[in-house]
Design an enzyme around this catalytic site. Structure first.
Site, PDB file in Angstrom:
ATOM      1  CD  GLU A   1     -64.602  30.353  81.804  1.00  0.00           C
ATOM      2  OE1 GLU A   1     -65.786  30.129  82.067  1.00  0.00           O
ATOM      3  OE2 GLU A   1     -64.132  31.501  81.802  1.00  0.00           O
TER       4      GLU A   1
ATOM      5  CG  HIS B   1     -47.772  29.612 104.507  1.00  0.00           C
ATOM      6  ND1 HIS B   1     -47.136  29.595 105.718  1.00  0.00           N
ATOM      7  CD2 HIS B   1     -47.553  30.845 103.995  1.00  0.00           C
ATOM      8  CE1 HIS B   1     -46.578  30.775 105.950  1.00  0.00           C
ATOM      9  NE2 HIS B   1     -46.808  31.550 104.904  1.00  0.00           N
TER      10      HIS B   1
ATOM     11  CE  LYS C   1     -62.059  33.632  81.222  1.00  0.00           C
ATOM     12  NZ  LYS C   1     -62.855  34.677  81.785  1.00  0.00           N
TER      13      LYS C   1
ATOM     14  CE  LYS D   1     -71.107  35.854  77.888  1.00  0.00           C
ATOM     15  NZ  LYS D   1     -69.699  35.902  78.347  1.00  0.00           N
TER      16      LYS D   1
ATOM     17  CD1 TRP E   1     -76.413  24.866  80.183  1.00  0.00           C
ATOM     18  CD2 TRP E   1     -77.068  24.933  82.321  1.00  0.00           C
ATOM     19  NE1 TRP E   1     -75.289  24.776  80.973  1.00  0.00           N
ATOM     20  CE2 TRP E   1     -75.664  24.812  82.290  1.00  0.00           C
ATOM     21  CE3 TRP E   1     -77.691  24.992  83.563  1.00  0.00           C
ATOM     22  CZ2 TRP E   1     -74.883  24.741  83.436  1.00  0.00           C
ATOM     23  CZ3 TRP E   1     -76.915  24.919  84.712  1.00  0.00           C
ATOM     24  CH2 TRP E   1     -75.535  24.796  84.630  1.00  0.00           C
TER      25      TRP E   1
ATOM     26  CB  CYS F   1     -83.435  27.783  80.408  1.00  0.00           C
ATOM     27  SG  CYS F   1     -83.034  26.270  81.256  1.00  0.00           S
TER      28      CYS F   1
ATOM     29  NE  ARG G   1     -80.165  33.263  78.164  1.00  0.00           N
ATOM     30  CZ  ARG G   1     -80.593  34.268  78.914  1.00  0.00           C
ATOM     31  NH1 ARG G   1     -80.555  35.483  78.456  1.00  0.00           N
ATOM     32  NH2 ARG G   1     -81.067  34.048  80.107  1.00  0.00           N
TER      33      ARG G   1
ATOM     34  CG  ASN H   1     -84.482  30.624  82.840  1.00  0.00           C
ATOM     35  OD1 ASN H   1     -83.720  29.856  83.413  1.00  0.00           O
ATOM     36  ND2 ASN H   1     -84.118  31.803  82.383  1.00  0.00           N
ATOM     37  N   GLY H   2     -85.322  28.419  85.498  1.00  0.00           N
ATOM     38  CA  GLY H   2     -85.222  28.536  86.952  1.00  0.00           C
ATOM     39  C   GLY H   2     -85.272  27.163  87.596  1.00  0.00           C
TER      40      GLY H   2
ATOM     41  CD  GLU I   1     -60.940  36.302  84.539  1.00  0.00           C
ATOM     42  OE1 GLU I   1     -61.595  35.855  85.487  1.00  0.00           O
ATOM     43  OE2 GLU I   1     -61.361  36.312  83.368  1.00  0.00           O
TER      44      GLU I   1
END
Ligand code: M6R
Length: 614
Positions: free
Chosen positions: A493, A509, A490, A609, A76, A2, A27, A102-103, A486
């Site tokens: 996402e 295993h 990548k 973001k 968001w 947000c 964001r 926001n939150g 990583e």
């Protein structure tokens, strides 16, 4: 996540607010809204829209909705689906109080039940609407603004930053912060409120970052700041050196691709800033030479890609500084028992410096009076401000949701910092420190040149081929294992392809049962000879099960290359910088797969973001 923007002043607010919301778009959000108080009618007017900000702009086009006070928001979704009714601003029963937030209000369900019993009417599924009604209730019951706000802050639990605008107080915004970031830009006869100073950069460079658990009464020429006990606080102003420059994609198809190519210069810039500040570095970081010499243990806390950088850096600190290093996921660390340790240093890594999980871990560490250090790409971020000291990466603003240049510059800073610490502990010589800087610059060259070398092969042949698969297994060992994690993050996402990562030694295993023709294995080699031999055996295990194998190997590792169906060969670098050298090629490879699939690479679904809620 947000974005919150507010304006009060002599000017008209709409353009400022829409401009600010546009700057915060990167964001991640899924709806937006704007409200202001009409200067003639003195009534609150608003519009909200699902989807892109442009939808809101189109709705407002031609309408005379503007004023000298207003608020805006990009949402968001957390509580309640993506819809116009759930977009912010949210209102009280009479639509005379507007709130952007926001939150997360953690006790929203309980509060809503209480308010429903008092005949409040709710129109959305959001926790934010509860804030508007709590405001309505307390402003009705209280004899002063301060009394009302203090009651509101006592009532709400969770982490939040909200701005409230009142129809009957058309010259004042109320900004409240607990946990989530909020700041005020102080202009000439105008004030801006925002979750990120980028929203008003260029309109003013004087900023007040609201301290945690504080609120401000903001009019066009004055800010009154209070803590959550109602005590007046003297505002501490900061001068910003950020500028809003939107140089766009600069001819690249996506920001992610542009940012992949900005890594070499980001590494160079980060290193050059670190070197220029190296005298009295410990003093600047709030430490002393003695403290560093006597350090016994390091803790690293981060999330996502930043956590992967921390996991790779564990090898730097353990090998060079002989320091046991614990690397923890912020979201887990926060709820684990805290063991205070003597001679410890905690490093918090975050590109944005606003990730709430990481920030909360920093607050926890500070509350234990333990020394802390931030490593972030945003010098004005909460993490940089709140930590005992801050190392800043100079990647330049990262717009794509998938972190690329932040990762490589974090590795750069951590590699340099581990050497600096080893030097202080007299474990390496100044000459070795100098070599380390050269090694970083060589790795940066390799990072970029490897993309160029395989550009055509990847884009024309490999990406279309690998884009056909529905799932992948990623393998690495030792320092290449967190790098493989990583890579898997990548790919998942940006392409939505299921990607799972294992330490290569763990294959037998359990995960080896997953191997089949439909599940390619991507294996990252290692420059340590002993580890390389183990990786070789793992590759043989994969091939013996008939699985498809793609390897990232270093020059001279022909045996591993020859086992693979496809292979990338990368020049040799300092063994600790193997992951950094492979970074560009790995990112470009997964980027191209996502591009073949036509994915919205810069803004993948459901992601933001900057993750400012838990
Ligand atoms: O801003 P931060 O580095 O604290 O962000 C942490 C993660 O949210 C972030 O790295 C995320 O995993 C990225 N989308 C990865 O590409």
């Amino acid at each position: 996540m947000c974005g919150v923007v507010g304006y009060v002043g002599k000017g008209y607010c709409r353009n400022y607010i829409l401009e600010g919301l546009g700057r915060l778009e990167y964001r991640g959000y899924d709806s937006s809204g704007f409200a202001c108080i009409d200067p003639q009618t003195k009534r609150l007017a608003y519009h909200r829209a699902e989807g892109q900000l442009i939808n809101l702009i189109h709705k407002l086009e031609g309408l005379p909705i503007d004023g000298h006070i207003g608020i805006g928001h990009t949402r968001w979704a957390t509580h309640g689906g993506i819809s116009e009714k759930n977009a912010h601003p949210q209102f009280d029963c009479t639509e005379s109080i507007a709130v952007v937030h926001n939150g997360i209000i953690e006790n929203h369900h309980h509060l809503k039940t209480e308010l429903l019993a008092k005949n409040h009417i709710f129109l959305s599924d959001t926790d934010t609407e509860v804030v508007a009604h709590v405001c309505e209730q307390f402003f009705k019951e209280s004899s002063s603004i301060n009394e009302a706000i203090l009651s509101i802050t006592q009532k709400l639990s969770g982490a939040y930053a909200f701005v409230a605008m009142f129809q009957n107080q058309s010259d004042q915004l109320i900004a409240v912060r607990k946990g989530s970031p909020l700041c005020i830009g102080i202009g000439k006869e105008q004030m801006f409120v925002a979750s990120d100073p980028l929203a008003f950069a260029g309109f003013t460079d004087t900023v007040l970052f609201l301290p945690d658990e504080s609120y401000a009464l903001v009019n066009e020429s004055n800010i009154q700041l209070f803590d959550f006990k109602g005590k007046k606080i003297e505002p501490t102003l900061t001068t910003l050196d950020i500028q809003w420059s939107n140089d766009g994609k600069n001819g690249f198809k996506h920001y992610m691709l542009k940012e992949i190519y900005e890594q070499k210069s980001g590494i160079q810039a980060t290193l050059s800033h670190l070197r220029s500040n190296e005298k009295d570095i410990w003093g600047q970081l709030g430490l002393t030479n003695e403290y560093v010499q006597n350090l016994k243990v390091l803790s690293i806390v981060a999330a996502g890609t930043s956590w992967h950088a921390g996991r790779i850096a564990q090898f730097f600190f353990e090998k060079l500084c002989l320091l046991p290093t614990h690397v923890m996921l912020a979201s887990e660390f926060r709820y684990m028992p805290y063991f205070a340790q003597q001679n410890n240093l905690s490093i918090f890594i975050s590109q944005s410096g606003e990730t709430v999980d990481t920030l909360e871990c920093l607050y926890l560490t500070k509350s234990m009076k333990a020394p802390s250090l931030a490593l972030t790409n945003v010098a004005t971020s909460a993490l940089a401000r709140e930590a005992g000291g801050a190392l800043i990466t100079h990647a330049g603003r990262e717009i794509a949701v998938a972190s690329t240049k932040a990762f490589s510059t974090q590795l750069t800073a951590l590699f340099w910092f581990a050497h600096k610490m080893a030097l202080e502990k007299r474990l390496i010589s100044y000459r070795q420190m100098e070599h380390a800087c050269d090694d970083l610059l060589i790795a940066a060259e390799v990072l970029e040149n490897s993309i160029e070398k395989y550009f055509t092969k990847i884009s024309k042949e490999l990406a279309p081929f690998y884009a056909q698969f529905k799932r992948f297994i990623f393998l690495g060992r030792n320092i290449s294992y967190p790098f493989a994690m990583e890579a898997a993050l990548k790919l998942k996402e940006i392409s939505y392809i299921f990607s799972q990562c294992y330490p290569a030694g763990e294959l037998k295993h359990g995960p080896i049962a997953l191997l089949d023709k439909e599940t390619p294995v991507i294996l990252f080699s290692n420059l340590d000879e002993q580890i390389y031999q183990k990786v070789l055996s793992n590759a043989q295990e994969v091939k013996a099960r008939g699985a498809h194998l793609l390897t990232f190997v270093f020059e001279g590792q022909e045996e591993l290359a020859s086992l693979a169906d496809h292979t990338f060969i990368i020049p040799r670098v300092n063994p600790l910088l193997g992951p950094l050298a492979m970074t560009g090629l790995m990112q470009f490879f997964v980027y191209e797969i996502a591009d073949v699939l036509g994915c919205p690479i810069d803004k993948p679904r459901n992601l933001a973001k900057s993750v400012t809620v838990e």
